[in-house]
Scaffold this motif. Structure first.
Motif, PDB file in Angstrom:
ATOM      1  N   UNK A 206       0.836  -1.199   0.000  1.00  0.00           N
ATOM      2  CA  UNK A 206       0.000   0.000   0.000  1.00  0.00           C
ATOM      3  C   UNK A 206       0.875   1.255   0.000  1.00  0.00           C
ATOM      4  N   UNK A 207       0.396   2.269  -0.701  1.00  0.00           N
ATOM      5  CA  UNK A 207       1.107   3.545  -0.752  1.00  0.00           C
ATOM      6  C   UNK A 207       0.501   4.518   0.258  1.00  0.00           C
ATOM      7  N   UNK A 208       1.234   5.578   0.537  1.00  0.00           N
ATOM      8  CA  UNK A 208       0.723   6.624   1.425  1.00  0.00           C
ATOM      9  C   UNK A 208      -0.574   7.208   0.883  1.00  0.00           C
ATOM     10  N   UNK A 209      -0.626   7.393  -0.429  1.00  0.00           N
ATOM     11  CA  UNK A 209      -1.842   7.925  -1.056  1.00  0.00           C
ATOM     12  C   UNK A 209      -3.029   7.008  -0.813  1.00  0.00           C
ATOM     13  N   UNK A 210      -2.829   5.701  -0.952  1.00  0.00           N
ATOM     14  CA  UNK A 210      -3.930   4.754  -0.736  1.00  0.00           C
ATOM     15  C   UNK A 210      -4.392   4.778   0.715  1.00  0.00           C
ATOM     16  N   UNK A 211      -3.449   4.806   1.640  1.00  0.00           N
ATOM     17  CA  UNK A 211      -3.833   4.890   3.053  1.00  0.00           C
ATOM     18  C   UNK A 211      -4.674   6.136   3.306  1.00  0.00           C
ATOM     19  N   UNK A 212      -4.252   7.261   2.777  1.00  0.00           N
ATOM     20  CA  UNK A 212      -4.965   8.505   3.046  1.00  0.00           C
ATOM     21  C   UNK A 212      -6.331   8.548   2.370  1.00  0.00           C
ATOM     22  N   UNK A 213      -6.455   7.939   1.206  1.00  0.00           N
ATOM     23  CA  UNK A 213      -7.775   7.852   0.565  1.00  0.00           C
ATOM     24  C   UNK A 213      -8.727   7.078   1.465  1.00  0.00           C
ATOM     25  N   UNK A 214      -8.260   5.959   2.015  1.00  0.00           N
ATOM     26  CA  UNK A 214      -9.106   5.148   2.896  1.00  0.00           C
ATOM     27  C   UNK A 214      -9.452   5.903   4.163  1.00  0.00           C
ATOM     28  N   UNK A 215      -8.463   6.549   4.779  1.00  0.00           N
ATOM     29  CA  UNK A 215      -8.709   7.279   6.022  1.00  0.00           C
ATOM     30  C   UNK A 215      -9.718   8.400   5.826  1.00  0.00           C
TER      31      UNK A 215
ATOM     32  N   UNK B 164      -7.490  -0.020  12.774  1.00  0.00           N
ATOM     33  CA  UNK B 164      -6.602   0.396  13.864  1.00  0.00           C
ATOM     34  C   UNK B 164      -5.914   1.717  13.513  1.00  0.00           C
ATOM     35  N   UNK B 165      -5.454   1.808  12.267  1.00  0.00           N
ATOM     36  CA  UNK B 165      -4.812   3.034  11.795  1.00  0.00           C
ATOM     37  C   UNK B 165      -5.787   4.203  11.854  1.00  0.00           C
ATOM     38  N   UNK B 166      -7.003   3.989  11.413  1.00  0.00           N
ATOM     39  CA  UNK B 166      -8.025   5.047  11.421  1.00  0.00           C
ATOM     40  C   UNK B 166      -8.350   5.481  12.848  1.00  0.00           C
ATOM     41  N   UNK B 167      -8.472   4.518  13.761  1.00  0.00           N
ATOM     42  CA  UNK B 167      -8.781   4.838  15.152  1.00  0.00           C
ATOM     43  C   UNK B 167      -7.729   5.767  15.746  1.00  0.00           C
ATOM     44  N   UNK B 168      -6.457   5.456  15.497  1.00  0.00           N
ATOM     45  CA  UNK B 168      -5.365   6.269  16.038  1.00  0.00           C
ATOM     46  C   UNK B 168      -5.322   7.645  15.372  1.00  0.00           C
ATOM     47  N   UNK B 169      -5.390   7.661  14.039  1.00  0.00           N
ATOM     48  CA  UNK B 169      -5.304   8.938  13.315  1.00  0.00           C
ATOM     49  C   UNK B 169      -6.489   9.843  13.629  1.00  0.00           C
TER      50      UNK B 169
ATOM     51  N   UNK C 241      -5.837  11.573  16.821  1.00  0.00           N
ATOM     52  CA  UNK C 241      -4.841  12.637  16.699  1.00  0.00           C
ATOM     53  C   UNK C 241      -5.371  13.861  15.964  1.00  0.00           C
ATOM     54  N   UNK C 242      -6.296  13.643  15.018  1.00  0.00           N
ATOM     55  CA  UNK C 242      -6.908  14.754  14.292  1.00  0.00           C
ATOM     56  C   UNK C 242      -8.290  14.312  13.833  1.00  0.00           C
ATOM     57  N   UNK C 243      -9.308  14.719  14.562  1.00  0.00           N
ATOM     58  CA  UNK C 243     -10.662  14.223  14.306  1.00  0.00           C
ATOM     59  C   UNK C 243     -11.238  14.687  12.983  1.00  0.00           C
ATOM     60  N   UNK C 244     -10.772  15.829  12.473  1.00  0.00           N
ATOM     61  CA  UNK C 244     -11.338  16.371  11.240  1.00  0.00           C
ATOM     62  C   UNK C 244     -10.571  15.973   9.986  1.00  0.00           C
ATOM     63  N   UNK C 245      -9.281  15.635  10.136  1.00  0.00           N
ATOM     64  CA  UNK C 245      -8.475  15.287   8.963  1.00  0.00           C
ATOM     65  C   UNK C 245      -7.518  14.132   9.290  1.00  0.00           C
ATOM     66  N   UNK C 246      -8.053  12.923   9.466  1.00  0.00           N
ATOM     67  CA  UNK C 246      -7.174  11.785   9.747  1.00  0.00           C
ATOM     68  C   UNK C 246      -6.284  11.475   8.548  1.00  0.00           C
ATOM     69  N   UNK C 247      -5.002  11.361   8.776  1.00  0.00           N
ATOM     70  CA  UNK C 247      -4.056  11.043   7.702  1.00  0.00           C
ATOM     71  C   UNK C 247      -2.857  10.325   8.303  1.00  0.00           C
ATOM     72  N   UNK C 248      -2.211   9.544   7.486  1.00  0.00           N
ATOM     73  CA  UNK C 248      -1.168   8.659   7.980  1.00  0.00           C
ATOM     74  C   UNK C 248       0.050   9.416   8.497  1.00  0.00           C
ATOM     75  N   UNK C 249       0.306  10.599   7.972  1.00  0.00           N
ATOM     76  CA  UNK C 249       1.479  11.381   8.388  1.00  0.00           C
ATOM     77  C   UNK C 249       1.419  11.801   9.861  1.00  0.00           C
ATOM     78  N   UNK C 250       0.236  11.752  10.483  1.00  0.00           N
ATOM     79  CA  UNK C 250       0.099  12.140  11.882  1.00  0.00           C
ATOM     80  C   UNK C 250       0.888  11.222  12.819  1.00  0.00           C
ATOM     81  N   UNK C 251       1.213  10.017  12.360  1.00  0.00           N
ATOM     82  CA  UNK C 251       1.897   9.048  13.210  1.00  0.00           C
ATOM     83  C   UNK C 251       3.412   9.137  13.133  1.00  0.00           C
ATOM     84  N   UNK C 252       3.923   9.983  12.267  1.00  0.00           N
ATOM     85  CA  UNK C 252       5.376  10.088  12.126  1.00  0.00           C
ATOM     86  C   UNK C 252       6.009  10.490  13.459  1.00  0.00           C
ATOM     87  N   UNK C 253       6.979   9.698  13.909  1.00  0.00           N
ATOM     88  CA  UNK C 253       7.677   9.980  15.151  1.00  0.00           C
ATOM     89  C   UNK C 253       7.005   9.443  16.398  1.00  0.00           C
TER      90      UNK C 253
END
Length: 331
Positions: A17-26, A151-156, A159-171
């Motif tokens: 999966x790519x970052x773009x695909x993850x973010x489309x799903x989120x 699980x990814x969606x729950x965490x993201x 971290x940001x209820x209005x704009x969940x995206x995979x980059x929020x987990x960096x670090x």
């Protein structure tokens, strides 16, 4: 982000999966979570399409979540139960799938105790020119993509209820503790969480956490660590996911006792003192209370995200079916 860039025909694994695909799903799941908060929780996005839930092994959360997701999208559903099917008369798994295809199925959600069954059915459908889409709902010790994504969606979303995206987990530091050897959930989460740039720590007894898991993240820019003691994994962790001991898959005596396992790797309030002050707990379920996690901790709404995971599952599976089905939301 537009869903027009979605091109994947099947969802069998998160490995590529790519970052773009993850973010489309989120982001699509975020839209459907808003729909689920309305008085009318249904949209005609997949009206006229047929979703077949082919579950060759028992499931409560995943099967019912997919069925409800399909119904919320206005799709028709067919549910398969192996004990009352023609499998008992000698019919093959592929012939069963072909029977559902002949009934007009557009999407097949497949769960099986053996690794590779959803991929084999998807390959057979493609080879014969059928346009049916296949979604892996958990296969053997391979993967459980939709669980990893929820699980990814729950965490993201936390971290940001209005704009969940995979980059929020960096670090962020995330610990996964427990029976990683038998966990398809862990394998999907390894792919998604390392893709996010998180620092991922796996912890468990050596019998349930082989060394080869450390190699899975080698092709990712993020860090993946393996521990046979729990404290280093929990130290300053932002999120802790604990996994069920899958005794039904253990054909050897891999643990001395459940009591000893809880003493060494069970998640308790005392153990959370190693983590960040705002740490949150996840568990894909079903839970063995008092084994992998203390009962009071599981029920603590300030710390536990377990109920949110179940709720997130419906929105995420709506997103997956919607993207594979090419539907459109009519607001």
């Amino acid at each position: 982000m537009s869903t027009n860039s979605w091109t994947r025909h099947h969802i069998l694994s998160l490995a590529e999966f790519t970052t773009t695909e993850y973010n489309i799903i989120l982001q699509t799941a975020g839209s459907f979570q808003e729909v689920l908060g309305r008085r009318t929780k249904k949209v005609p996005a997949l009206q006229g399409q047929v979703v077949a839930n082919l579950f060759f092994e028992p499931s409560t959360r995943t099967r019912n979540s997919f069925e409800l997701a399909a119904k919320r999208l206005s799709a028709d559903t067919l549910n398969f139960a192996p004990g009352t099917s023609s499998l008992t008369k000698g019919e093959t798994i592929l012939d069963t799938a072909m029977t559902y295809l002949a009934m007009g199925t557009d999407m097949m959600v497949i769960r099986h105790r053996d690794s590779g069954v959803p991929a084999a059915i998807a390959s057979a459908m493609d080879r014969n020119g059928h346009r049916v889409r296949v979604l892996n709902a958990g296969d053997g010790q391979h993967e459980h993509p939709s669980q990893g994504l929820l699980d990814l969606f729950t965490i993201c979303k936390l971290l940001n209820s209005t704009e969940p995206r995979i980059e929020l987990l960096e670090g962020k530091k995330i610990a996964i503790v427990g029976d990683i050897l038998h966990s398809r959930v862990a394998r999907s989460n390894i792919w998604s969480l390392t893709a996010s740039g998180a620092e991922l720590h796996l912890a468990g007894p050596p019998s349930l956490l082989p060394k080869y898991f450390a190699e899975l993240g080698n092709n990712r820019p993020s860090k993946l660590f393996v521990h046979w003691n729990i404290e280093p994994a929990l130290e300053k962790a932002d999120f802790v996911m604990t996994l069920r001991l899958q005794k039904e898959r253990m054909n050897q005596h891999l643990l001395p006792s459940l009591r000893e396992y809880h003493q060494l790797f069970g998640i308790t309030r005392d153990r959370l003192k190693f983590c960040q002050p705002g740490v949150k707990i996840l568990h894909p379920g079903p839970v063995n209370r008092g084994v992998e996690i203390s009962s009071d901790l599981m029920d603590d709404p300030e710390l536990s995200l377990i109920s949110q995971q179940v709720t997130s599952g419906i929105a995420v599976r709506m997103a997956l079916l919607y993207l594979l089905g090419g539907g459109k939301i009519d607001n």
